[in-house]
Design an enzyme around this catalytic site. Structure first.
Site, PDB file in Angstrom:
ATOM      1  N   LYS A 192     -80.407 -45.455 -49.798  1.00 53.76           N
ATOM      2  CA  LYS A 192     -78.965 -45.311 -49.662  1.00 53.76           C
ATOM      3  C   LYS A 192     -78.576 -44.139 -48.779  1.00 53.76           C
ATOM      4  CE  LYS A 192     -74.750 -46.400 -50.598  1.00 53.76           C
ATOM      5  NZ  LYS A 192     -74.272 -47.589 -49.866  1.00 53.76           N
TER       6      LYS A 192
ATOM      7  N   ARG B 164     -81.768 -44.403 -54.284  1.00 54.26           N
ATOM      8  CA  ARG B 164     -82.121 -43.453 -53.222  1.00 54.26           C
ATOM      9  C   ARG B 164     -83.524 -43.688 -52.654  1.00 54.26           C
ATOM     10  NH1 ARG B 164     -78.742 -39.090 -53.029  1.00 54.26           N
ATOM     11  NH2 ARG B 164     -80.300 -37.994 -51.828  1.00 54.26           N
TER      12      ARG B 164
ATOM     13  N   GLU C 148     -80.138 -56.492 -43.456  1.00 55.27           N
ATOM     14  CA  GLU C 148     -80.662 -55.504 -44.409  1.00 55.27           C
ATOM     15  C   GLU C 148     -80.894 -56.073 -45.806  1.00 55.27           C
ATOM     16  OE1 GLU C 148     -76.589 -52.802 -44.967  1.00 55.27           O
ATOM     17  OE2 GLU C 148     -78.501 -51.787 -44.962  1.00 55.27           O
TER      18      GLU C 148
ATOM     19  N   CYS D  18     -85.114 -40.490 -51.578  1.00 51.53           N
ATOM     20  CA  CYS D  18     -85.827 -39.883 -52.707  1.00 51.53           C
ATOM     21  C   CYS D  18     -84.806 -39.321 -53.700  1.00 51.53           C
ATOM     22  CB  CYS D  18     -86.769 -38.769 -52.314  1.00 51.53           C
ATOM     23  SG  CYS D  18     -88.077 -39.263 -51.206  1.00 51.53           S
TER      24      CYS D  18
ATOM     25  N   ASN E  36     -87.785 -33.666 -51.875  1.00 46.29           N
ATOM     26  CA  ASN E  36     -87.065 -34.657 -51.089  1.00 46.29           C
ATOM     27  C   ASN E  36     -86.846 -34.055 -49.708  1.00 46.29           C
ATOM     28  OD1 ASN E  36     -85.332 -36.539 -50.025  1.00 46.29           O
ATOM     29  ND2 ASN E  36     -83.580 -35.960 -51.307  1.00 46.29           N
ATOM     30  N   GLY E  37     -87.219 -34.788 -48.661  1.00 47.92           N
ATOM     31  CA  GLY E  37     -87.060 -34.259 -47.302  1.00 47.92           C
ATOM     32  C   GLY E  37     -88.375 -34.382 -46.552  1.00 47.92           C
TER      33      GLY E  37
ATOM     34  N   TRP F  62     -88.988 -42.531 -51.496  1.00 51.07           N
ATOM     35  CA  TRP F  62     -88.858 -43.354 -50.300  1.00 51.07           C
ATOM     36  C   TRP F  62     -89.866 -42.759 -49.325  1.00 51.07           C
ATOM     37  CZ3 TRP F  62     -87.685 -42.636 -45.110  1.00 51.07           C
ATOM     38  CH2 TRP F  62     -87.346 -43.793 -44.395  1.00 51.07           C
TER      39      TRP F  62
ATOM     40  N   LYS G 214     -75.426 -56.272 -42.125  1.00 49.97           N
ATOM     41  CA  LYS G 214     -75.378 -56.593 -43.556  1.00 49.97           C
ATOM     42  C   LYS G 214     -76.400 -57.678 -43.877  1.00 49.97           C
ATOM     43  CE  LYS G 214     -73.748 -54.154 -44.975  1.00 49.97           C
ATOM     44  NZ  LYS G 214     -73.145 -52.899 -44.712  1.00 49.97           N
TER      45      LYS G 214
ATOM     46  N   GLU H 266     -71.523 -55.370 -37.597  1.00 49.33           N
ATOM     47  CA  GLU H 266     -71.616 -55.034 -39.019  1.00 49.33           C
ATOM     48  C   GLU H 266     -72.073 -56.248 -39.835  1.00 49.33           C
ATOM     49  OE1 GLU H 266     -71.881 -52.605 -40.781  1.00 49.33           O
ATOM     50  OE2 GLU H 266     -71.274 -53.178 -42.787  1.00 49.33           O
TER      51      GLU H 266
ATOM     52  N   HIS I 177     -75.395 -63.557 -21.122  1.00 47.11           N
ATOM     53  CA  HIS I 177     -76.297 -62.654 -20.391  1.00 47.11           C
ATOM     54  C   HIS I 177     -77.653 -62.503 -21.091  1.00 47.11           C
ATOM     55  CE1 HIS I 177     -73.106 -61.595 -17.658  1.00 47.11           C
ATOM     56  NE2 HIS I 177     -72.312 -61.366 -18.705  1.00 47.11           N
TER      57      HIS I 177
END
Ligand code: AGP
Length: 610
Positions: A605, A27, A490, A2, A103-104, A77, A487, A483, A506
């Site tokens: 973000k 954000r 997402e 947010c 925000n929160g 968000w 990437k 990673e 396995h």
């Protein structure tokens, strides 16, 4: 998570708020809204829209605001309540005279809402945030500051808050606990914002509002208080980075621009931290004796930063001989981490505002550990709560997918490990010198890899139709595989798994057939032959293999379907190099599939909720 921007001053609020929202869109971007005070009537005027900020912009063009000099705005968000117009911020109280952006997460909102309902309040949205407006209304007796002060005492959870009211046409109130908020100090105008880029073209003078502090802003005055109303003297900082740093500068996406910044970020970091044959880390304040006393290191981080931490474990253990444990921040508190005064906890975070990492750090502090953070954002909550801060100085990272922040975190971990190695004398001076020499070459090797991006793009596009990807690596490149998978998933929404290559047999091998693509990190290493065996196992089951290999490796093309070469470097440094082609592969697949590279769905973000 947010974005908030608020304005009070002598200029028109709406252009400032809209411009600021666009800069904060990274954000959160599922809905947005602006609320201003009517310049003549004691009224608030609201415009809200679902989707991205361009939708809000279109709405405002159709239904313009009156000329107002005070307002608050928000890009969301979603946590509580679907991402739609009703749940978008700002939220008003029942009387329609008090307006908030938040925000929160308000953890006790259900209880508060129940109580307020009993007292006759009716709610329009499904959000936790709307209770704040109603609570303020319930305490309002002509003094907005007093009402906000009372209301926030009732809130549990995390918040950055902006409040205005048509009863007080020159007053903007801000408060924070756990979610970032800065105050911008202008001339005859003042601002609040979740992050500096939102106000950078208006002012560079900022106050980082601390947890448990609130502020009143008019066009000519800023006052900061603690939650008991005691006046606090604020410290004004100056933002030094240029506006260019938050612009695309001709690139199609921030992610592409940020990938191209990697040579420079690392070069600057190495130039400022390597002095002759010494590593000098600005912000590092442990004495040689304290380093010698370190019994163990725990690294806490989330997402990409966690992968950097995993690489960090291999480096620190190999170079300094200190045992390292790596935890996902959100899980750290749920076990019983054994820490002592001789333990060091390294918290890695680009934003320095990740709620899970902050919670882990607080837990570690309570257990007596010393906190060293590796952080990108100056003055962030993490930086303030740490005993020592190693800033990566990667500059603002706007693309939601972390690229330059990741390699900068790796760079800092190498430097830190070398520093520890020098004191611990775990490896020889000549080994250290070789590593430093090789490390200094990495920025130019990045430039070399970036020059091959057209052929990487071709490979990426050829494989963009696969519905599932596996990323495999061994040893220090096992985290690289993780990673690479993160990437890709997402920004392209393709299911992708990162695995230690030895684990393939396995379980994940069951996935392999002609419809799967597997990215194998097969750079020069002691486990190279084992990676080749893995590649053969995949090929014999008709899987397609994209190998990341070292330049000069003539053998690899016999086995892999496609090969992306990275220059030769020290074995321990290969994660720094292999990261870049993986970022590029994810980028080109995302573009080919028509995904939103910089603002992938459902992500934000900076993750300021637990
Ligand atoms: C990276 O591409 C992600 N967007 C995400 O995993 C991120 O690294 C994570 O949320 C941690 O963020 P931080 O570094 O700001 O703490």
């Amino acid at each position: 998570m947010c974005g908030i921007i608020g304005y009070v001053g002598e200029n028109q609020a709406v252009p400032v708020l809209l411009g600021g929202l666009k800069k904060l869109e990274y954000r959160g971007y599922d809905s947005s809204g602006i609320g201003v005070l009517h310049p003549e009537k004691a009224q608030i005027v609201l415009r809200k829209s679902d989707g991205k900020i361009k939708n809000l912009e279109k709405l405002i063009a159709k239904q313009p605001f009156p000329k107002s000099t005070i307002g608050i705005s928000h890009t969301r968000w979603a946590t509580h309540g679907a991402p739609n117009k009703v749940n978008a911020h700002p939220h008003a109280d029942g009387s329609g005279h008090i307006l908030i952006v938040h925000n929160g997460i308000i953890e006790n909102y259900e209880l508060l809402k129940k109580d307020l309902k009993k007292r006759g309040h009716t709610f329009k949205s499904d959000t936790d945030s709307e209770v704040i407006a109603h609570l303020i209304e319930s305490y309002y007796k002509g003094d907005l500051f007093a009402a906000v002060k009372k209301a926030i005492k009732k809130l549990n959870g995390a918040y950055a808050l902006g409040v205005i009211s048509s009863y007080h046409p020159d007053l903007l109130i801000a408060a924070r606990i756990g979610s970032p908020l800065i105050i911008g100090c202008g001339k005859n105008e003042n601002f609040i914002a979740s992050d500096a880029p939102a106000i950078l073209d208006c002012t560079r003078r900022v106050i980082y509002l601390k947890d448990g502090h609130m502020a009143t802003l008019s066009k000519s005055q800023i006052k900061v208080f603690d939650f008991n109303g005691k006046v606090v003297k604020p410290k004004i900082d100056r933002i030094t980075y240029s506006l260019d740093a938050v612009a695309k500068q001709g690139f199609d996406h921030f992610m592409m621009k940020e990938m191209h910044e990697q040579p420079d970020v690392l070069k600057k970091m190495l130039a400022s931290c390597i002095k002759g044959k010494q590593v000098v880390l600005d912000g590092w304040n442990l004495s040689e004796q304290q380093i010698k006393n370190i019994s163990n290191i725990t690294i806490v981080a989330c997402g990409t930063a966690y992968h950097a931490g995993m690489v960090g474990r291999y480096i620190i253990e190999a170079l300094a001989g200190i045992s390292v444990n790596v935890d996902v921040s959100s899980e750290f508190r749920y076990r019983n981490p054994i820490l002592s005064k001789k333990s060091i906890v390294i918290a890695i975070s680009q934003s320095g505002e990740t709620a899970d990492t902050l919670a882990a750090v607080r837990e570690a502090k309570q257990k007596g550990a010393k906190i060293v953070s590796i952080c990108n954002v100056l003055g962030s909550s993490l930086a303030r709560e740490s005993d020592a801060v190693l800033y990566t100085h990667a500059g603002p990272e706007i693309g939601v997918a972390s690229t330059k922040a990741y390699t900068a975190q790796l760079g800092m971990l190498y430097l830190l490990a070398i520093k520890l190695a020098m004191v611990k004398k775990y490896i020889s001076t000549s080994e250290i010198n070789t590593l430093i020499t090789q490390l200094k070459k990495v920025p130019s090797l990045y430039t070399k890899i970036l020059k091959t991006k057209t052929s990487i793009a071709k490979i990426a596009r050829t494989n963009s139709h696969f519905g599932c990807f596996l990323f495999l690596g061994r040893n220090i490149n096992y985290p690289t595989a993780m990673e690479g998978a993160l990437k890709l998933k997402e920004i392209s929404y393709i299911p992708a798994e990162g695995y230690a290559a030895g684990e393939m047999k396995h379980g994940p091998i069951a996935l392999i057939d002609e419809y799967r693509a597997v990215v194998c990190i097969a750079t020069e290493s002691d486990t190279y032959e084992k990676m080749i065996s893995n590649i053969q196992e995949i090929r014999s089951r008709k899987g397609k293999v994209i190998a990341i290999a070292t330049e000069g490796d003539k053998n690899i093309s016999k086995h892999a379907t496609h090969v992306v070469y990275v220059p030769k470097t020290h074995k321990l440094l290969t994660p720094l190099l292999a990261a870049l082609p993986l970022q590029l592969i994810a980028y080109y697949i995302s573009v080919k599939r028509g995904c939103d590279v910089d603002q992938p769905r459902n992500l934000a973000k900076s993750v300021t909720v637990e």
